[in-house]
Design a protein around this motif. Structure first.
Motif, PDB file in Angstrom:
ATOM      1  N   UNK A   1       0.863  -1.179   0.000  1.00 48.60           N
ATOM      2  CA  UNK A   1       0.000   0.000   0.000  1.00 48.60           C
ATOM      3  C   UNK A   1       0.902   1.234   0.000  1.00 48.60           C
ATOM      4  N   UNK A   2       0.386   2.333  -0.493  1.00 52.74           N
ATOM      5  CA  UNK A   2       1.177   3.558  -0.489  1.00 52.74           C
ATOM      6  C   UNK A   2       1.521   3.980   0.933  1.00 52.74           C
ATOM      7  N   UNK A   3       0.552   3.783   1.837  1.00 48.15           N
ATOM      8  CA  UNK A   3       0.785   4.188   3.227  1.00 48.15           C
ATOM      9  C   UNK A   3       1.908   3.363   3.853  1.00 48.15           C
ATOM     10  N   UNK A   4       1.861   2.041   3.662  1.00 47.87           N
ATOM     11  CA  UNK A   4       2.893   1.172   4.234  1.00 47.87           C
ATOM     12  C   UNK A   4       4.248   1.451   3.592  1.00 47.87           C
ATOM     13  N   UNK A   5       4.257   1.656   2.271  1.00 47.91           N
ATOM     14  CA  UNK A   5       5.480   2.040   1.557  1.00 47.91           C
ATOM     15  C   UNK A   5       6.129   3.246   2.221  1.00 47.91           C
ATOM     16  N   UNK A   6       5.332   4.267   2.411  1.00 48.50           N
ATOM     17  CA  UNK A   6       5.850   5.519   2.962  1.00 48.50           C
ATOM     18  C   UNK A   6       6.312   5.334   4.398  1.00 48.50           C
ATOM     19  N   UNK A   7       5.503   4.684   5.214  1.00 47.86           N
ATOM     20  CA  UNK A   7       5.848   4.486   6.621  1.00 47.86           C
ATOM     21  C   UNK A   7       7.171   3.731   6.775  1.00 47.86           C
ATOM     22  N   UNK A   8       7.298   2.608   6.047  1.00 47.63           N
ATOM     23  CA  UNK A   8       8.490   1.771   6.193  1.00 47.63           C
ATOM     24  C   UNK A   8       9.727   2.456   5.621  1.00 47.63           C
ATOM     25  N   UNK A   9       9.570   3.105   4.475  1.00 48.50           N
ATOM     26  CA  UNK A   9      10.709   3.782   3.867  1.00 48.50           C
ATOM     27  C   UNK A   9      11.227   4.930   4.704  1.00 48.50           C
ATOM     28  N   UNK A  10      10.312   5.741   5.225  1.00 45.19           N
ATOM     29  CA  UNK A  10      10.723   6.857   6.075  1.00 45.19           C
ATOM     30  C   UNK A  10      11.342   6.369   7.378  1.00 45.19           C
ATOM     31  N   UNK A  11      10.780   5.297   7.939  1.00 44.00           N
ATOM     32  CA  UNK A  11      11.350   4.736   9.162  1.00 44.00           C
ATOM     33  C   UNK A  11      12.779   4.258   8.911  1.00 44.00           C
ATOM     34  N   UNK A  12      12.997   3.614   7.763  1.00 41.95           N
ATOM     35  CA  UNK A  12      14.340   3.142   7.421  1.00 41.95           C
ATOM     36  C   UNK A  12      15.324   4.308   7.307  1.00 41.95           C
TER      37      UNK A  12
END
Length: 306
Positions: free
Chosen positions: A276-287
């Motif tokens: 999902x776009x939301x999960x993509x963004x959350x995980x990428x930013x967290x990384x």
């Protein structure tokens, strides 16, 4: 200047890349991007001069770790990290981290969606059932399972769990924790699997566990195929023609399902729990945040290869 490489066969959403780039540039880091690469050599070349690496399901093996001479940290943007050779990374003094919880709502919504799809007879026109009033068994109680619990409770389901490591968390939320995995499967109309593919969890869904299932039970697997004993699963599905198995990853024994279990299974074309776009963004930013915190503050909070 620290150099960060995002290497992903399955690219992040463009909005996620934009936010990650902004975050890294503000920290004074450069960002390289390798998406949809077609050969291992492309990855090896791209990693040869970087200090940090962000991946999704991409393989970080001995060859890559040897090629990346300057590498200090790898962050798997997601919870599972079985695609990274953590032991060899430790030998090479490379820190490996994951981003737990960032994809959890996306995977949880998929798990519930699969349960609805299964109980409604795959939307094929046959009369199905409803989740309300039925018992959901959570095999494991990490971040994803906790979100499944939240959604299932809103749907009016009774929720149980079996967990070795999160009993205090589960009981604090009012959940009944069964005394064994067999007991969980025996009491559940729907079982949703949420354990990692390592240690005691490998092939933990065995014949001894499966044979406890109630009539017309549904098994949902959005974890990893390695937690299932596939030989036992196929034997069990042959014996019990009332049980359904739905997963967002295709098992090694998929051909057996296609030949013998029509109308009783569903596999997504590829693993899509976190797609999902939301999960993509959350995980990428967290990384990206974890990389900056590691270099600037020595923060190893999410390290998995200590």
């Amino acid at each position: 200047m620290k150099r960060v490489l995002i290497a992903t066969e399955k690219p992040f959403a463009s909005s996620a890349i934009s936010q990650i780039a902004d975050l890294l540039h503000k920290a004074g880091y450069s960002l390289n991007l390798l998406e949809k690469y077609s050969s291992k050599n492309e990855l090896l070349d791209a990693a040869s001069e970087v200090d940090a690496l962000i991946v999704r399901s991409d393989q970080v093996d001995r060859e890559l770790l040897d090629a990346a001479a300057k590498l200090k940290i790898v962050v798997r943007a997601g919870a599972g990290y079985d695609n990274v050779d953590t032991a060899y990374a430790k030998e090479k003094s490379v820190v490996v981290m994951n981003t737990p919880g960032q994809n959890s709502n996306a995977v949880a919504e998929l798990a519930i969606g699969l349960a609805i799809y299964g109980i409604r007879e795959f939307f094929g026109g046959k009369s199905g059932g409803e989740l309300r009033g039925r018992t959901l068994g959570l095999h494991g109680y990490g971040y994803v399972a906790r979100n499944v619990h939240r959604i299932a409770r809103a749907l009016g389901m009774k929720v149980l769990t079996y967990t070795r490591f999160s009993k205090a968390q589960a009981t604090s939320e009012g959940l009944q924790v069964t005394g064994s995995l067999e007991e969980l499967y025996a009491q559940s109309d729907v079982v949703s699997i949420h354990v990692p593919a390592r240690g005691i969890h490998l092939k933990s869904v065995s014949m001894a566990v499966l044979k406890q299932l109630k009539k017309n039970a549904i098994i949902i697997n959005t974890a990893r195929k390695e937690v299932i004993d596939e030989e036992d699963l196929c034997a069990f599905m042959t014996q019990r023609d009332d049980v359904k198995y739905l997963s967002d990853l295709r098992p090694d024994c998929a051909a057996v399902f296609e030949e013998k279990f029509a109308g009783r299974y569903f596999f997504t074309p590829k693993k899509i729990g976190a797609q999902t776009q939301e999960a993509n963004t959350n995980a990428g930013l967290a990384a990206a945040r974890q990389i900056v915190a590691f270099f600037e503050e020595g923060d190893e909070t999410f390290r998995v290869n200590k």
